[in-house]
Design a protein around this motif. Structure first.
Motif, mmCIF file in Angstrom:
data_model
loop_
_atom_site.group_PDB
_atom_site.id
_atom_site.type_symbol
_atom_site.label_atom_id
_atom_site.label_comp_id
_atom_site.label_asym_id
_atom_site.label_seq_id
_atom_site.Cartn_x
_atom_site.Cartn_y
_atom_site.Cartn_z
ATOM 1 N N THR A 140 0.847 -1.199 0.000
ATOM 2 C CA THR A 140 0.000 0.000 0.000
ATOM 3 C C THR A 140 0.884 1.251 0.000
ATOM 4 O OG1 THR A 140 -0.130 0.307 2.396
ATOM 5 C CG2 THR A 140 -1.684 -1.257 1.412
ATOM 6 N N GLU A 141 0.248 2.392 -0.071
ATOM 7 C CA GLU A 141 0.958 3.668 -0.026
ATOM 8 C C GLU A 141 1.018 4.246 1.391
ATOM 9 O OE1 GLU A 141 2.582 5.160 -2.595
ATOM 10 O OE2 GLU A 141 2.119 3.304 -3.677
ATOM 11 N N ALA A 142 0.514 3.518 2.371
ATOM 12 C CA ALA A 142 0.507 4.007 3.754
ATOM 13 C C ALA A 142 1.940 4.260 4.235
ATOM 14 C CB ALA A 142 -0.190 2.995 4.661
ATOM 15 N N GLU A 143 2.081 5.186 5.145
ATOM 16 C CA GLU A 143 3.390 5.569 5.681
ATOM 17 C C GLU A 143 3.829 4.628 6.802
ATOM 18 O OE1 GLU A 143 5.520 8.021 4.763
ATOM 19 O OE2 GLU A 143 4.210 8.484 3.064
ATOM 20 N N PHE B 176 2.596 4.427 10.862
ATOM 21 C CA PHE B 176 2.102 3.164 11.416
ATOM 22 C C PHE B 176 2.867 2.807 12.689
ATOM 23 C CE2 PHE B 176 2.875 -1.465 11.636
ATOM 24 C CZ PHE B 176 1.610 -1.858 12.051
ATOM 25 N N MET C 151 4.486 -0.571 3.548
ATOM 26 C CA MET C 151 3.356 -1.190 4.245
ATOM 27 C C MET C 151 2.711 -2.208 3.315
ATOM 28 S SD MET C 151 3.192 -0.076 7.331
ATOM 29 C CE MET C 151 1.657 -0.912 7.735
ATOM 30 N N ASP D 13 -2.680 -3.428 6.195
ATOM 31 C CA ASP D 13 -2.703 -2.313 7.140
ATOM 32 C C ASP D 13 -1.844 -2.542 8.376
ATOM 33 O OD1 ASP D 13 -4.248 -4.228 8.368
ATOM 34 O OD2 ASP D 13 -6.055 -3.004 8.506
#
Length: 140
Positions: free
Chosen positions: A9-12, A16, A46, A49
């Protein structure tokens, strides 16, 4: 055909890890992040999630199902720290005997805290696993 639920994903990653409520687990997560980044030479990303992954490889099963997954990674869970050693543990008896307090699943290493284990042994496990995955999955 069903798609893999755990994808990059593009989540940081930093956001997190900063949200991990337990201070010790957060500090251990940052230490594992550095160890895995050093060993793999890959930037953390990531996956889903809750998994911090390094690198990727492409798999294809005899059934025709295929996809991409991380080469190595970890997840700070409520109960423990889960480390993804994708090669499995069949050839790691020598290292497991020296690692310290841990449990294993098929491709997961579970530790309660980093101080329970020998970090140099963990580093060698990650190195061997990544080397194995890269040799057996040339697209990684």
């Amino acid at each position: 055909m069903a798609k893999n639920k755990t994808v990059e994903t593009e989540a940081e990653v930093e956001a997190f890890l900063n949200a991990v409520p337990d201070e010790r687990k957060r500090a251990d997560s940052y230490a594992i992040l550095k160890l895995m980044q050093d060993v793999t030479g890959e930037e953390p990303k990531m996956w889903g999630d809750s998994i911090v992954g390094f690198g990727r490889y492409h798999y294809k099963y005899a059934s025709g199902r295929e996809g991409d997954f991380l080469l190595a990674g970890f997840a700070p869970r409520k109960q423990n720290l889960s480390l993804y050693i994708l090669s499995g543990f069949d050839d790691f008896d020598d290292l497991r005997g020296r690692l310290g307090k841990h449990k294993v699943g098929k491709a997961c290493l579970y530790i309660n805290k980093l101080s329970d284990i020998d970090e140099e042994v963990l580093r060698e496990m990650v190195r061997r696993s990544v080397e194995h995955m890269r040799l057996t999955n040339p697209s990684s």
